[in-house]
Write a protein that holds these residues in place. Structure first.
Motif, mmCIF file in Angstrom:
data_model
loop_
_atom_site.group_PDB
_atom_site.id
_atom_site.type_symbol
_atom_site.label_atom_id
_atom_site.label_comp_id
_atom_site.label_asym_id
_atom_site.label_seq_id
_atom_site.Cartn_x
_atom_site.Cartn_y
_atom_site.Cartn_z
ATOM 1 N N MET A 164 0.871 -1.177 0.000
ATOM 2 C CA MET A 164 0.000 0.000 0.000
ATOM 3 C C MET A 164 0.910 1.230 0.000
ATOM 4 O O MET A 164 1.753 1.388 0.883
ATOM 5 C CB MET A 164 -0.890 -0.012 1.251
ATOM 6 C CG MET A 164 -1.744 -1.261 1.399
ATOM 7 S SD MET A 164 -2.517 -1.418 3.044
ATOM 8 C CE MET A 164 -3.754 -0.106 2.957
ATOM 9 N N LEU A 165 0.759 2.090 -1.017
ATOM 10 C CA LEU A 165 1.526 3.336 -1.055
ATOM 11 C C LEU A 165 0.758 4.362 -1.883
ATOM 12 O O LEU A 165 0.384 4.082 -3.013
ATOM 13 C CB LEU A 165 2.941 3.120 -1.581
ATOM 14 C CG LEU A 165 3.258 2.491 -2.920
ATOM 15 C CD1 LEU A 165 4.736 2.765 -3.279
ATOM 16 C CD2 LEU A 165 3.044 1.001 -2.943
ATOM 17 N N ASP A 166 0.508 5.505 -1.287
ATOM 18 C CA ASP A 166 -0.310 6.509 -1.969
ATOM 19 C C ASP A 166 0.387 7.852 -2.135
ATOM 20 O O ASP A 166 -0.259 8.840 -2.502
ATOM 21 C CB ASP A 166 -1.658 6.680 -1.246
ATOM 22 C CG ASP A 166 -1.539 7.267 0.154
ATOM 23 O OD1 ASP A 166 -0.410 7.319 0.702
ATOM 24 O OD2 ASP A 166 -2.573 7.670 0.716
ATOM 25 N N PRO A 203 1.538 -1.724 4.403
ATOM 26 C CA PRO A 203 1.915 -0.348 4.074
ATOM 27 C C PRO A 203 3.431 -0.304 3.886
ATOM 28 O O PRO A 203 4.182 -0.612 4.820
ATOM 29 C CB PRO A 203 1.470 0.444 5.310
ATOM 30 C CG PRO A 203 1.448 -0.557 6.426
ATOM 31 C CD PRO A 203 1.131 -1.882 5.811
ATOM 32 N N SER A 209 3.193 6.272 2.560
ATOM 33 C CA SER A 209 1.784 6.184 2.955
ATOM 34 C C SER A 209 1.376 7.425 3.733
ATOM 35 O O SER A 209 2.071 7.847 4.669
ATOM 36 C CB SER A 209 1.525 4.947 3.828
ATOM 37 O OG SER A 209 1.486 3.774 3.056
ATOM 38 N N GLN A 213 -3.866 6.580 4.850
ATOM 39 C CA GLN A 213 -3.650 5.202 4.388
ATOM 40 C C GLN A 213 -3.186 4.302 5.526
ATOM 41 O O GLN A 213 -3.597 3.139 5.625
ATOM 42 C CB GLN A 213 -2.642 5.155 3.241
ATOM 43 C CG GLN A 213 -2.474 3.729 2.707
ATOM 44 C CD GLN A 213 -1.799 3.656 1.361
ATOM 45 O OE1 GLN A 213 -0.591 3.811 1.285
ATOM 46 N NE2 GLN A 213 -2.574 3.421 0.299
ATOM 47 N N SER A 231 6.076 -3.804 7.577
ATOM 48 C CA SER A 231 6.517 -2.517 7.073
ATOM 49 C C SER A 231 7.991 -2.341 7.445
ATOM 50 O O SER A 231 8.655 -3.301 7.828
ATOM 51 C CB SER A 231 5.647 -1.379 7.622
ATOM 52 O OG SER A 231 5.857 -0.203 6.860
#
Length: 432
Positions: A164-166, A203, A209, A213, A231
Motif C-alpha cells: 500500500m503506497l499513496d 503499508p 503512505s 492510508q 513494514s
C-alpha cells in the motif's frame, strides 16, 4: 493433493528452545535418525531403525545419512518483486528505491510477468532451503494473486501482502486510501486461510503512505484479527528525517505506526537499526518483531543492527534476507553476514543460536511455532537437508572439525545453496 508417505533419514537436528537461554538442553539431536512423513505432516521422528520398522512397506525412503536433517529455514522479510534489481550498484536506501526498485516494480502491472517471477522466486527460496517467508508484493493486486497462486500450487506455508503506497512514488505505482483498503480486503478474502497461506497488511513504509492510508491499514488489522502486518522502520538516517518532516506530530518514527494501530505481536518491522529508547520500549511492550536484515543493511550502507540492545529490552527478533536490497536468498549467507555485523558491534552469535533463529526462532517471531520451526510429530513436514561437505573448501575444513557447534559454524560461514542437499515442503522434495 496426493503426497507420498516418506522416510527422510539423516542426522536429525532440531531445537526445543533458544540455546542462549537453555544451553545444550535446547538441542534435539539423533545421529542416525529419521523422520516419517504422512499427508504432508511429521508422523514420527526417532532412531532410523525404529522409524523404518514403523513405516509402511510402500514408503519412499530418502537416505541422507551423514547429512543434517533440520526444520526448513524461515525468512521474515523479503521482496519477491525485487529479484531483478538484486545487485544493483551504488545507492543508499531512498535513491536505491527511486532509481531501481520503483522502476522495476511497475513491471508487475503485467500478470504474466508476475506469474513468471513468482515461480522463479519460490524455486530460488526452495533451492536455498527456505520453506516459509513473509513476503512483500507490489502495489498491484495481480502481483499478490500470482504469488499466492504459485505458493498454493507448491503447498507452501507463505505469508504475503499487496503493498500500500499513496504518495512519494511514481504515479504508476500509487494506489489510494480507498483502493489500497479495498484491494487488500479482497485479497484477504481470496487467499487468507487457503491451503497454508496467510495475509500481511503491507503499508510499504511511512514515507510512501499518508496518515489516512496508515489508518486504513489499521482498520484492516481490526477487521481481520490475527492478520499480519509488515513494514519498515528506522533503516536509514535520511529516511528517518524525511518521516519526521512528513509526520511532525509523531514522537518518533515508530510512533507513526503506533498512532495507526499497527503495532502488535503479528507486526514485523524491517531493519530497526536507529531506534530510540522509546521505540525499543514500544516494540517490546506490544510484542512487535524486529527483522534483522544484515546483507541489506551492509549493502545499502544503512547501519549496524544492535541485537543485544533489543534482545535485552525484550524485543522479539527475526532474521531476514531482505532481497533485493539484501544480496543473497540464502539464510546461511544471511546468518554469516549477521555474525559479522554483530562482531563489529562487539557482540557474539554462536552458530547454534543462529540456526535456532533461522528455524524455531523465526517460527516464534511469526507466531507459527505450533506448525513449523522444529521436527516434532504433528507439525508440517517442512525440512531441509544440509551437507557440511558440499564444497571442496567445506570438506577440507571439516577434516579438522570434531563437534556439532563447529560443524554448524562451517555451514553458516561457508555454506550457501550448494550446502542444501534437499528441501522438503509438506514432505515433498522441491530441489531439483
Amino acid at each position: 493433493m496426493s503426497r507420498a508417505t516418506r522416510v527422510v533419514r539423516g542426522r536429525v537436528l532440531s531445537f526445543a528452545d533458544d540455546p542462549a537461554a537453555a544451553g545444550t538442553d535446547a538441542l534435539r539431536r539423533i545421529d542416525d535418525g529419521a523422520v516419517l512423513v504422512e499427508g504432508g505432516r511429521i508422523a514420527a521422528v526417532g532412531e532410523a531403525r525404529a522409524i523404518l520398522d514403523l513405516a509402511p512397506a510402500d514408503a519412499v525412503v530418502d537416505d541422507h545419512s551423514g547429512a543434517l536433517v533440520m526444520p526448513g529455514l524461515i525468512d521474515v522479510h523479503i521482496h519477491y518483486p525485487q529479484t531483478q534489481v538484486i545487485a544493483s550498484y551504488g545507492a543508499q536506501l531512498l535513491d536505491w528505491l527511486h532509481n531501481y526498485t520503483f522502476v522495476e516494480e511497475q513491471r508487475f502491472a503485467d500478470p504474466d510477468h508476475c506469474a513468471r517471477v513468482a515461480e522463479f522466486f519460490l524455486t530460488e527460496l526452495f533451492r536455498n532451503g527456505t520453506t516459509t517467508a513473509l513476503v512483500y508484493c507490489t502495489v498491484y493486486p495481480q502481483s499478490a494473486d500470482a504469488f499466492f497462486a504459485a505458493s498454493e500450487r507448491a503447498d507452501a506455508r507463505m505469508i504475503a501482502g499487496k503493498a500500500m503506497l499513496d504518495r512519494n512514488a511514481p504515479k504508476g505505482l500509487l494506489d489510494t486510501v480507498q483502493t489500497g483498503y479495498d484491494d487488500s480486503k479482497a485479497l484477504i478474502g481470496r487467499w487468507r486461510g487457503r491451503g497454508r497461506l496467510d495475509y500481511a497488511v503491507t503499508p510499504r513504509f511511512a514515507v510512501t503512505s499518508s496518515p489516512e492510508q496508515l489508518e486504513a491499514a489499521g482498520a484492516l488489522m481490526k477487521e481481520f484479527p490475527g492478520v499480519y502486518m509488515q513494514s519498515h522502520v528506522d533503516e536509514n538516517t535520511d529516511e528517518i528525517e524525511f518521516v519526521r518532516q512528513l509526520f511532525p506530530e509523531a514522537r518518533d518514527y515508530l510512533d507513526v505506526y503506533a498512532r495507526a494501530g499497527l503495532l502488535g505481536p503479528r507486526s514485523v518491522f524491517g531493519h530497526c537499526i536507529h531506534m530510540t529508547g522509546d521505540e525499543i520500549a514500544a516494540m517490546a511492550g506490544t510484542g512487535s518483531v524486529a527483522a534483522f536484515c544484515p546483507t541489506s543493511n551492509l549493502f545499502l550502507g544503512s547501519g549496524l543492527f544492535d541485537r543485544t540492545r533489543l534482545a535485552r529490552a525484550g524485543v522479539r527478533i527475526g532474521l531476514a534476507t531482505d532481497v533485493g536490497g539484501g544480496t543473497s536468498y540464502s539464510m546461511l549467507r544471511t546468518a554469516a553476514e549477521g555474525y559479522k555485523v554483530l562482531q563489529l558491534g562487539g557482540q557474539s552469535w554462536p552458530a547454534a543460536e543462529a540456526f535456532y533463529q533461522m528455524t524455531l526462532g523465526n517460527a516464534r517471531a511469526l507466531s507459527l511455532d505450533h506448525a513449523i520451526g522444529s521436527i516434532e510429530p504433528g507439525k508440517d513436514a517442512d525440512l531441509v537437508v544440509l551437507d557440511s561437505h558440499a564444497t571442496p573448501a567445506m570438506a577440507h575444513r571439516m577434516e579438522r572439525v570434531d563437534d556439532l557447534e563447529q560443524e554448524l559454524f562451517v555451514l553458516m560461514t561457508l555454506g550457501d545453496d550448494r550446502a542444501v542437499r534437499q528441501t522438503y515442503v509438506a514432505g515433498e522434495p522441491k530441489k531439483a
